[in-house]
Motif scaffolding. Structure first.
Motif, PDB file in Angstrom:
ATOM      1  N   PHE A   1       2.520  -8.508  29.012  1.00  0.00           N
ATOM      2  CA  PHE A   1       2.488  -7.981  30.384  1.00  0.00           C
ATOM      3  C   PHE A   1       2.938  -6.525  30.460  1.00  0.00           C
ATOM      4  N   ARG A   2       3.308  -5.933  29.332  1.00  0.00           N
ATOM      5  CA  ARG A   2       3.904  -4.598  29.392  1.00  0.00           C
ATOM      6  C   ARG A   2       2.904  -3.491  29.717  1.00  0.00           C
ATOM      7  N   ASP A   3       1.613  -3.801  29.638  1.00  0.00           N
ATOM      8  CA  ASP A   3       0.620  -2.788  30.022  1.00  0.00           C
ATOM      9  C   ASP A   3      -0.008  -3.098  31.378  1.00  0.00           C
ATOM     10  N   LYS A   4       0.538  -4.101  32.094  1.00  0.00           N
ATOM     11  CA  LYS A   4       0.035  -4.419  33.428  1.00  0.00           C
ATOM     12  C   LYS A   4       0.538  -3.381  34.429  1.00  0.00           C
ATOM     13  N   PRO A   5      -0.238  -3.099  35.481  1.00  0.00           N
ATOM     14  CA  PRO A   5       0.192  -2.093  36.460  1.00  0.00           C
ATOM     15  C   PRO A   5       1.585  -2.403  37.031  1.00  0.00           C
ATOM     16  N   LEU A   6       2.449  -1.418  36.980  1.00  0.00           N
ATOM     17  CA  LEU A   6       3.808  -1.545  37.488  1.00  0.00           C
ATOM     18  C   LEU A   6       4.109  -0.367  38.410  1.00  0.00           C
ATOM     19  N   LEU A   7       4.433  -0.664  39.657  1.00  0.00           N
ATOM     20  CA  LEU A   7       4.813   0.354  40.638  1.00  0.00           C
ATOM     21  C   LEU A   7       6.319   0.278  40.827  1.00  0.00           C
ATOM     22  N   ILE A   8       7.001   1.410  40.690  1.00  0.00           N
ATOM     23  CA  ILE A   8       8.449   1.474  40.876  1.00  0.00           C
ATOM     24  C   ILE A   8       8.740   2.263  42.147  1.00  0.00           C
ATOM     25  N   VAL A   9       9.420   1.623  43.097  1.00  0.00           N
ATOM     26  CA  VAL A   9       9.779   2.270  44.360  1.00  0.00           C
ATOM     27  C   VAL A   9      11.240   2.695  44.266  1.00  0.00           C
ATOM     28  N   HIS A  10      11.506   3.971  44.465  1.00  0.00           N
ATOM     29  CA  HIS A  10      12.833   4.552  44.238  1.00  0.00           C
ATOM     30  C   HIS A  10      13.164   5.544  45.354  1.00  0.00           C
ATOM     31  N   GLY A  11      14.376   6.065  45.319  1.00  0.00           N
ATOM     32  CA  GLY A  11      14.794   7.053  46.311  1.00  0.00           C
ATOM     33  C   GLY A  11      15.287   8.340  45.694  1.00  0.00           C
ATOM     34  N   GLU A  12      14.883   8.619  44.458  1.00  0.00           N
ATOM     35  CA  GLU A  12      15.387   9.798  43.755  1.00  0.00           C
ATOM     36  C   GLU A  12      14.800  11.092  44.319  1.00  0.00           C
ATOM     37  N   LYS A  13      15.603  12.160  44.196  1.00  0.00           N
ATOM     38  CA  LYS A  13      15.179  13.490  44.650  1.00  0.00           C
ATOM     39  C   LYS A  13      15.524  14.528  43.593  1.00  0.00           C
ATOM     40  N   GLN A  14      14.830  15.625  43.644  1.00  0.00           N
ATOM     41  CA  GLN A  14      15.124  16.804  42.833  1.00  0.00           C
ATOM     42  C   GLN A  14      15.288  16.461  41.343  1.00  0.00           C
ATOM     43  N   GLU A  15      16.470  16.820  40.753  1.00  0.00           N
ATOM     44  CA  GLU A  15      16.620  16.668  39.309  1.00  0.00           C
ATOM     45  C   GLU A  15      16.494  15.207  38.862  1.00  0.00           C
ATOM     46  N   SER A  16      17.089  14.302  39.636  1.00  0.00           N
ATOM     47  CA  SER A  16      17.034  12.898  39.226  1.00  0.00           C
ATOM     48  C   SER A  16      15.620  12.343  39.363  1.00  0.00           C
ATOM     49  N   LYS A  17      14.859  12.857  40.325  1.00  0.00           N
ATOM     50  CA  LYS A  17      13.458  12.455  40.452  1.00  0.00           C
ATOM     51  C   LYS A  17      12.657  12.959  39.255  1.00  0.00           C
ATOM     52  N   ALA A  18      12.894  14.197  38.875  1.00  0.00           N
ATOM     53  CA  ALA A  18      12.190  14.764  37.718  1.00  0.00           C
ATOM     54  C   ALA A  18      12.522  13.980  36.448  1.00  0.00           C
ATOM     55  N   ARG A  19      13.788  13.562  36.324  1.00  0.00           N
ATOM     56  CA  ARG A  19      14.191  12.789  35.154  1.00  0.00           C
ATOM     57  C   ARG A  19      13.513  11.421  35.145  1.00  0.00           C
ATOM     58  N   LEU A  20      13.403  10.802  36.322  1.00  0.00           N
ATOM     59  CA  LEU A  20      12.744   9.503  36.401  1.00  0.00           C
ATOM     60  C   LEU A  20      11.267   9.628  36.029  1.00  0.00           C
ATOM     61  N   HIS A  21      10.617  10.683  36.493  1.00  0.00           N
ATOM     62  CA  HIS A  21       9.210  10.901  36.136  1.00  0.00           C
ATOM     63  C   HIS A  21       9.070  11.127  34.632  1.00  0.00           C
ATOM     64  N   GLU A  22      10.024  11.831  34.066  1.00  0.00           N
ATOM     65  CA  GLU A  22       9.984  12.065  32.620  1.00  0.00           C
ATOM     66  C   GLU A  22      10.147  10.749  31.860  1.00  0.00           C
ATOM     67  N   ASP A  23      11.052   9.893  32.357  1.00  0.00           N
ATOM     68  CA  ASP A  23      11.282   8.603  31.714  1.00  0.00           C
ATOM     69  C   ASP A  23      10.054   7.696  31.812  1.00  0.00           C
ATOM     70  N   ALA A  24       9.317   7.815  32.922  1.00  0.00           N
ATOM     71  CA  ALA A  24       8.144   6.954  33.137  1.00  0.00           C
ATOM     72  C   ALA A  24       6.897   7.479  32.447  1.00  0.00           C
ATOM     73  N   HIS A  25       6.911   8.730  32.061  1.00  0.00           N
ATOM     74  CA  HIS A  25       5.709   9.384  31.529  1.00  0.00           C
ATOM     75  C   HIS A  25       5.109   8.674  30.308  1.00  0.00           C
ATOM     76  N   PRO A  26       5.922   8.145  29.382  1.00  0.00           N
ATOM     77  CA  PRO A  26       5.311   7.488  28.200  1.00  0.00           C
ATOM     78  C   PRO A  26       4.539   6.214  28.526  1.00  0.00           C
ATOM     79  N   TYR A  27       4.704   5.688  29.735  1.00  0.00           N
ATOM     80  CA  TYR A  27       4.087   4.401  30.078  1.00  0.00           C
ATOM     81  C   TYR A  27       2.922   4.640  31.043  1.00  0.00           C
ATOM     82  N   GLU A  28       1.718   4.538  30.521  1.00  0.00           N
ATOM     83  CA  GLU A  28       0.539   4.868  31.322  1.00  0.00           C
ATOM     84  C   GLU A  28       0.340   3.914  32.496  1.00  0.00           C
TER      85      GLU A  28
END
Length: 595
Positions: free
Chosen positions: A203-230
């Motif tokens: 199931f690790r390649d199934k579509p996964l939507l993550i709903v969060h409240g991050e802003k600015q630097e922490s948002k950028a870090r979260l996007h960076e963390d999610a980037h390896p997972y298409e």
């Protein structure tokens, strides 16, 4: 070694403060070469300052040094029994193996009972996907939770019998519960890499939507963390109010067989699923409605589907509009709980009753019947964080908030708070010190000295965290629950498990002479009412020991802590995360020196 201290006198003894942070720094320096560092890496995701301090102290613990002439504390040496001390266990749950053989097909069929329709998996497949340290058949776990479907999380480091009927996130995401098509995870603190690993491999390649409240630097870090997972997409929750958070913790799981909703109290990080007590409500498997069904088909008596759609719509997100359509296509009629949510904003008129504590008030007024003598029944709240309540109890706690909590039907009188006690369960310093994690457990209890000093009156309501009958006294609670309980602890008028801590930001506060409700954060919980479970008495019987096998406990509600609550003694102090605790070691022989 001498220790100069200053102190703040509180309602329950003193808060002892170090006169200088140099002492903590000296201890940290002197510990070099003496302390075996923890394998816990620093967090790569956004979290509170209290959590960051916890991770730091797990990685670089400060050892307690006895004062001359002082008797050793009984907590200096941690237990070494592998059943009782989680610190001695493997740091990876993936390394644990189940030793229980699979059931035969005949035994499997009989154990499923009415839950048989929830999966078409064979016994061999069930054995293949048994989760780490799982000694209980998953169907037994589900059946143990009926009819309430309320579960606690598994805790590493306690006796296996006290994990009976408990769930890990891997259980929830297991193929045993459905063939996943796609999912949504709503949360506050998210470790993307860890989360992806909790899904089974297929199931690790199934579509996964993550709903969060991050802003600015922490948002950028979260996007960076999610980037390896298409397959991972991110959805940012709108947070326009200062100090607001996206605190909701929910999963939407779409299967080939149907849909499931999970509302819980855990962050999506390892620590919250390891040695903490958390709460989970797991919905039934909702089947897809037949083509051409009426728009009214599939609704429950609790109006759960419409309320869930309204909650998702409040995000005003195209990604979540896809999920509101999915929810409308499924039959949620078996749901027996009410949804109680908060969304940020200022609400007037009928909108005021949709969210926060006014939402709870409306349900309790309209869906409950008065109970004889209920005026004297206490409200019990249990939480892991505390906001600013004001200069005294009349400002919010014993006005609008208590009025909502004490509502039960129409026309019931509310007694003065002195005659209608409010009992608040929050871990004491000793609760944290002697916990499985020791002082670092306090990182998930971010009550700060700046707030505590302004409201010492609040601490007169405090009761200790005590869960000996469930074997969880040493697993610090991150669960949040609120309930109305009879004085003899035998009857429960209602029970709520939620993400909402004791704060105005979570529950809302009135403005403009009471005509407007102001909420800062997203929160979500489920409310259990006896009427939705066809109990003519109007109350839930209470199970005094949730692991008792007595027949008379069948159908009783599993309150997740010991009753009656135990009031703080004169020596107890509430845990405050950002002051030092150096006079007694924790369960691992360490002290707490936050920076």
């Amino acid at each position: 070694m001498s220790r100069g201290t200053g102190s703040q006198q509180g309602s329950y003894g003193k808060w002892t403060l170090s006169s200088s942070e140099d002492e903590c720094e000296d201890q940290e320096a002197s510990s070099t070469g003496k302390v075996k560092p923890s394998s816990s890496p620093p967090p790569q995701y956004h979290c509170s300052d209290a959590r960051k301090e916890s991770y730091k102290r797990k990685s670089h613990p400060l050892k307690f040094e006895e004062l001359p002439g002082k008797e050793p504390s009984p907590a200096k040496k941690p237990k070494t029994d592998r059943e009782d001390s989680g610190w001695c266990l493997s740091s990876s749950e993936d390394e644990q193996k189940s030793e229980k053989p699979g059931k035969s097909e005949k035994e499997e069929t009989s154990s499923k009972g009415k839950l048989q329709k929830e999966s078409r998996r064979s016994p061999d497949t069930q054995e293949k996907y048994r989760t780490p340290s799982d000694a209980q058949d998953p169907w037994d776990v589900l059946q143990a939770g009926e009819p309430f479907r309320f579960y606690l999380t598994k805790v590493t480091g306690i006796k296996p019998k006290y994990n009976t009927g408990a769930l890990h996130i891997k259980d929830i995401l297991s193929p045993l519960f459905g063939t996943l098509v796609s999912s949504v995870q709503f949360n506050y603190c998210i470790d993307v890499a860890w989360l992806v690993k909790q899904y089974p491999q297929e199931f690790r390649d199934k579509p996964l939507l993550i709903v969060h409240g991050e802003k600015q630097e922490s948002k950028a870090r979260l996007h960076e963390d999610a980037h390896p997972y298409e397959n991972v997409r991110l959805c940012q929750a709108r947070l326009d109010q200062a100090f607001g958070t996206h605190h909701t913790k929910m999963m939407l799981l779409l299967y080939e067989e149907g849909l499931r909703v999970v509302i819980h109290t855990s962050n999506l990080i390892r620590d919250d699923w390891h040695q903490k007590t958390q709460g989970i409500w797991l919905s039934p498997l909702y089947p897809r409605l037949p083509e051409g069904s009426s728009s009214l088909a599939g609704e429950s008596v609790t109006n759960f589907r419409a309320d869930l759609v309204a909650y998702l719509s409040a995000y005003n997100s195209p990604s979540l509009r896809e999920w509101t359509d999915i929810i409308k296509q499924h039959d949620l009629s078996e749901t027996r709980v009410y949804l109680v949510g908060s969304t940020p904003g200022r609400f007037q008129g009928y909108e005021k009753d949709k969210w926060g504590h006014f939402r709870l008030r409306k349900i309790l007024r309209e869906k409950c019947s008065p109970i004889a003598g209920v005026e004297s029944w206490p409200v019990i709240g249990q939480f892991s964080s505390i906001g600013s309540m004001g200069a005294d109890q009349s400002k919010w706690l014993h006005s609008e908030f208590s009025e909502s909590m004490k509502t039960l039907g129409k026309g019931v009188k509310t007694l003065p708070h002195s005659e209608n006690p409010l009992q608040l369960i929050y871990p004491s310093v000793d609760n944290v010190r002697t916990s499985l994690e020791g002082y670092p457990a306090g990182g998930s209890l971010p009550y700060g000295i700046q707030t505590a000093q302004k409201q010492p009156w609040l601490h007169t309501y405090f009761h200790r965290w005590k869960a000996e009958t469930s074997g969880r006294s040493r697993a610090m609670p991150h669960i949040k629950t609120y309930m109305r309980l009879s004085p003899d602890c035998r009857q429960l008028a209602w029970f709520l498990v939620t993400s909402a801590n004791l704060s105005k930001a979570a529950w809302g506060s009135l403005e403009k002479s009471g005509t407007q409700l102001f909420i800062r954060s997203y929160e979500l919980g489920v409310l259990f009412l006896p009427s939705a479970f066809d109990l003519p008495s109007g109350t839930f019987p209470v199970k005094p020991n949730i692991y008792s096998n007595k027949e008379d406990s069948a159908g009783s509600f599993p309150v997740p802590f010991d009753l009656p609550p135990e009031r703080y003694t004169g020596k107890d102090r509430p845990w405050i995360w950002n002051i030092p605790y150096v006079n007694a070691p924790d369960s691992h022989g360490n002290i707490w020196c936050p920076k």
